[in-house]
Design a protein around this motif. Structure first.
Motif, mmCIF file in Angstrom:
data_model
loop_
_atom_site.group_PDB
_atom_site.id
_atom_site.type_symbol
_atom_site.label_atom_id
_atom_site.label_comp_id
_atom_site.label_asym_id
_atom_site.label_seq_id
_atom_site.Cartn_x
_atom_site.Cartn_y
_atom_site.Cartn_z
ATOM 1 N N MET A 1 0.843 -1.187 0.000
ATOM 2 C CA MET A 1 0.000 0.000 0.000
ATOM 3 C C MET A 1 0.885 1.246 0.000
ATOM 4 N N PRO A 2 0.448 2.322 -0.675
ATOM 5 C CA PRO A 2 1.243 3.557 -0.672
ATOM 6 C C PRO A 2 1.288 4.192 0.709
ATOM 7 N N ARG A 3 2.426 4.760 1.054
ATOM 8 C CA ARG A 3 2.587 5.418 2.356
ATOM 9 C C ARG A 3 2.326 6.917 2.253
ATOM 10 N N HIS A 4 2.627 7.494 1.099
ATOM 11 C CA HIS A 4 2.451 8.936 0.888
ATOM 12 C C HIS A 4 3.286 9.754 1.878
ATOM 13 N N ASP A 5 4.519 9.320 2.073
ATOM 14 C CA ASP A 5 5.418 10.093 2.932
ATOM 15 C C ASP A 5 5.725 11.440 2.282
ATOM 16 N N GLY A 6 5.944 12.436 3.102
ATOM 17 C CA GLY A 6 6.298 13.742 2.576
ATOM 18 C C GLY A 6 6.585 14.694 3.716
ATOM 19 N N PRO A 7 7.201 15.813 3.405
ATOM 20 C CA PRO A 7 7.515 16.791 4.465
ATOM 21 C C PRO A 7 6.244 17.413 5.035
ATOM 22 N N ALA A 39 -11.825 -3.876 5.765
ATOM 23 C CA ALA A 39 -10.933 -4.028 4.614
ATOM 24 C C ALA A 39 -9.872 -5.086 4.874
ATOM 25 N N ALA A 40 -9.364 -5.127 6.110
ATOM 26 C CA ALA A 40 -8.310 -6.072 6.446
ATOM 27 C C ALA A 40 -8.839 -7.444 6.840
ATOM 28 N N PHE A 41 -10.051 -7.484 7.393
ATOM 29 C CA PHE A 41 -10.546 -8.706 8.023
ATOM 30 C C PHE A 41 -11.508 -9.509 7.154
ATOM 31 N N ASP A 42 -12.417 -8.824 6.481
ATOM 32 C CA ASP A 42 -13.519 -9.497 5.781
ATOM 33 C C ASP A 42 -13.268 -9.548 4.278
ATOM 34 N N PRO A 43 -12.923 -10.713 3.725
ATOM 35 C CA PRO A 43 -12.610 -10.797 2.293
ATOM 36 C C PRO A 43 -13.813 -10.567 1.386
ATOM 37 N N SER A 44 -15.027 -10.613 1.941
ATOM 38 C CA SER A 44 -16.233 -10.408 1.127
ATOM 39 C C SER A 44 -16.728 -8.972 1.162
ATOM 40 N N SER A 45 -16.051 -8.093 1.910
ATOM 41 C CA SER A 45 -16.531 -6.720 2.076
ATOM 42 C C SER A 45 -16.145 -5.843 0.888
ATOM 43 N N THR A 46 -16.930 -4.802 0.686
ATOM 44 C CA THR A 46 -16.641 -3.822 -0.362
ATOM 45 C C THR A 46 -15.320 -3.108 -0.087
ATOM 46 N N GLU A 49 -12.319 -5.155 -1.236
ATOM 47 C CA GLU A 49 -12.110 -5.079 -2.693
ATOM 48 C C GLU A 49 -11.496 -3.735 -3.064
ATOM 49 N N LEU A 50 -11.935 -2.678 -2.377
ATOM 50 C CA LEU A 50 -11.414 -1.336 -2.655
ATOM 51 C C LEU A 50 -9.921 -1.248 -2.369
ATOM 52 N N VAL A 51 -9.501 -1.682 -1.187
ATOM 53 C CA VAL A 51 -8.083 -1.580 -0.836
ATOM 54 C C VAL A 51 -7.242 -2.555 -1.659
ATOM 55 N N SER A 52 -7.824 -3.683 -2.051
ATOM 56 C CA SER A 52 -7.099 -4.607 -2.929
ATOM 57 C C SER A 52 -6.798 -3.920 -4.255
ATOM 58 N N GLY A 53 -7.775 -3.170 -4.766
ATOM 59 C CA GLY A 53 -7.586 -2.430 -6.006
ATOM 60 C C GLY A 53 -6.534 -1.337 -5.865
ATOM 61 N N ILE A 54 -6.548 -0.643 -4.731
ATOM 62 C CA ILE A 54 -5.548 0.398 -4.478
ATOM 63 C C ILE A 54 -4.150 -0.212 -4.440
ATOM 64 N N SER A 55 -4.040 -1.379 -3.819
ATOM 65 C CA SER A 55 -2.747 -2.061 -3.741
ATOM 66 C C SER A 55 -2.239 -2.455 -5.128
ATOM 67 N N ARG A 56 -3.140 -3.024 -5.941
ATOM 68 C CA ARG A 56 -2.737 -3.420 -7.302
ATOM 69 C C ARG A 56 -2.331 -2.200 -8.126
ATOM 70 N N GLN A 57 -3.078 -1.118 -7.984
ATOM 71 C CA GLN A 57 -2.774 0.092 -8.756
ATOM 72 C C GLN A 57 -1.451 0.708 -8.307
ATOM 73 N N HIS A 58 -1.172 0.628 -7.023
ATOM 74 C CA HIS A 58 0.102 1.141 -6.495
ATOM 75 C C HIS A 58 1.280 0.430 -7.162
ATOM 76 N N MET A 59 1.163 -0.887 -7.328
ATOM 77 C CA MET A 59 2.228 -1.640 -7.987
ATOM 78 C C MET A 59 2.347 -1.228 -9.457
ATOM 79 N N LEU A 60 1.228 -1.053 -10.131
ATOM 80 C CA LEU A 60 1.254 -0.641 -11.538
ATOM 81 C C LEU A 60 1.857 0.755 -11.692
ATOM 82 N N ASN A 61 1.544 1.642 -10.736
ATOM 83 C CA ASN A 61 2.095 3.002 -10.804
ATOM 84 C C ASN A 61 3.606 3.005 -10.642
ATOM 85 N N GLN A 62 4.140 2.093 -9.817
ATOM 86 C CA GLN A 62 5.574 2.087 -9.542
ATOM 87 C C GLN A 62 6.357 1.128 -10.442
#
Length: 340
Positions: A1-7, A39-46, A49-62
């Motif tokens: 997952m992205p950390r979005h570190d910054g000053p 998001a972390a506990f229930d694999p059937s929750s919306t 799926e949302l955070v899974s998509g964010i994770s996949r997109q983070h990899m594609l972006n980098q």
């Protein structure tokens, strides 16, 4: 997952000097972390799926290059998001994508005098081999020797998997308690919240024992077996439906039998609410002060509240009100100075 570190900007630093804003920001962090439970506990929750998509997109972006496709394939897990510890980083993928880095996912066949040979025959010559295999995460309190009244050592009582009532006390081990025990770990919020709740709970038990001692009496407490069993069956039932239980996922959350013995089955607030009272009927009580506590009503105390207690709308109105008061005070002081 992205950390979005910054000053942190100078403006934000100045705003954080205001106590109310610091408290509001701290509460917002707690709100966000608690909101990630599903998001972390229930694999059937919306949310999952949302955070899974964010994770996949983070990899594609980098790792956007077509040349990175083999690396992306190796890095894409075949189990649900969060069934293992989540890596929150902006540097992880770029580090693996460097020219002098090889990500090897094949099993090791043998370590030779000059390197490592993989199962597929690939040979990697190395100068230094670092063995980083982690910790004995499910061997709680290892290698301490703790003996209960039943003659068993704790390691024998936990031979088929560690468990404890609320992750704190254990049947057959009177006046024994622990912090960060079985099924109290969090994968979505700060462990400090759990330890703080456990400390408050243990403080009440210790106070009862020491209070009896000061009166020249004695008191022994440990949870009733049926109470502890019912509690742990509830915990395991809830965990069986979680991402951590996925059969394709091996992690340090599970013991050698595949039982999840490390992680809590709810949110941090749910654990706080579960541990902010003691029902004395849940305990086997003995000693000269026993009768007093057998008749005692439940002991309750206020949990430590970290989350937001007012709505965003009320917070904004309060902030605007405080700003208006500050402006009015400044204006009034200028008029006073002018008149003087």
């Amino acid at each position: 997952m992205p950390r979005h570190d910054g000053p942190i900007s100078r403006t934000r630093q100045e705003l954080y000097r205001i106590p109310w804003i610091r408290r509001r920001y701290r509460a917002s962090v707690m709100d966000f972390r608690e909101s990630t439970f599903d998001a972390a506990f229930d694999p059937s929750s919306t949310k999952h799926e949302l955070v899974s998509g964010i994770s996949r997109q983070h990899m594609l972006n980098q790792l956007p290059s077509p040349d990175s496709a083999p690396l992306r394939e190796k890095l894409t897990p075949h189990y649900p998001f969060s069934c293992k510890r989540i890596i929150v980083s902006d540097d992880y993928y770029p580090a693996l994508n460097q020219g002098n880095v090889i990500l090897e996912t094949e099993s090791i066949d043998e370590v030779t005098a000059t390197g490592v040979r993989m199962k597929d025959g690939t040979m990697h010559d190395v100068d230094v081999l670092i063995l980083a295999t982690g910790f004995r995460t499910t061997d709680f309190l290892y290698p301490m020797k703790i003996k209960g009244t039943n003659g068993y050592f704790l390691e024998d009582a936990w031979a088929k998997g560690a468990s404890a009532y609320l992750g704190i006390t254990i049947p057959g081990f009177p006046n024994f308690g622990m912090l960060y025990g079985p099924n109290t770990n969090l994968a979505y919020n700060s462990l400090i919240l759990q330890i703080e709740a456990q400390s408050l709970y243990l403080n009440r038990l210790i106070s009862a024992v020491l209070g009896a001692k000061r009166r020249g009496m004695n008191l022994q407490l440990h949870p009733r077996s049926e109470v502890a069993q019912a509690y742990n069956e509830e915990v395991q039932s809830r965990l069986a439906r979680s991402t951590f239980a996925d059969p394709n996922c091996t992690s340090w959350f599970k013991d050698e039998y595949g039982r999840i013995t490390t992680t809590w089955c709810g949110s941090a607030i749910q654990y706080q609410e579960r541990t902010n009272s003691i029902d004395w009927t849940d305990f086997e009580i003995s000693g000269t002060a026993a009768e007093e506590y057998r008749r005692a009503t439940p002991t309750r105390w206020k949990r430590v509240v970290e989350e937001t207690q007012i709505s965003d709308k009320m917070a904004i109105l309060y902030g605007l009100g405080m700003m208006g008061i500050s402006i009015a005070a400044l204006y009034a002081s200028r008029i006073l100075l002018y008149r003087i």
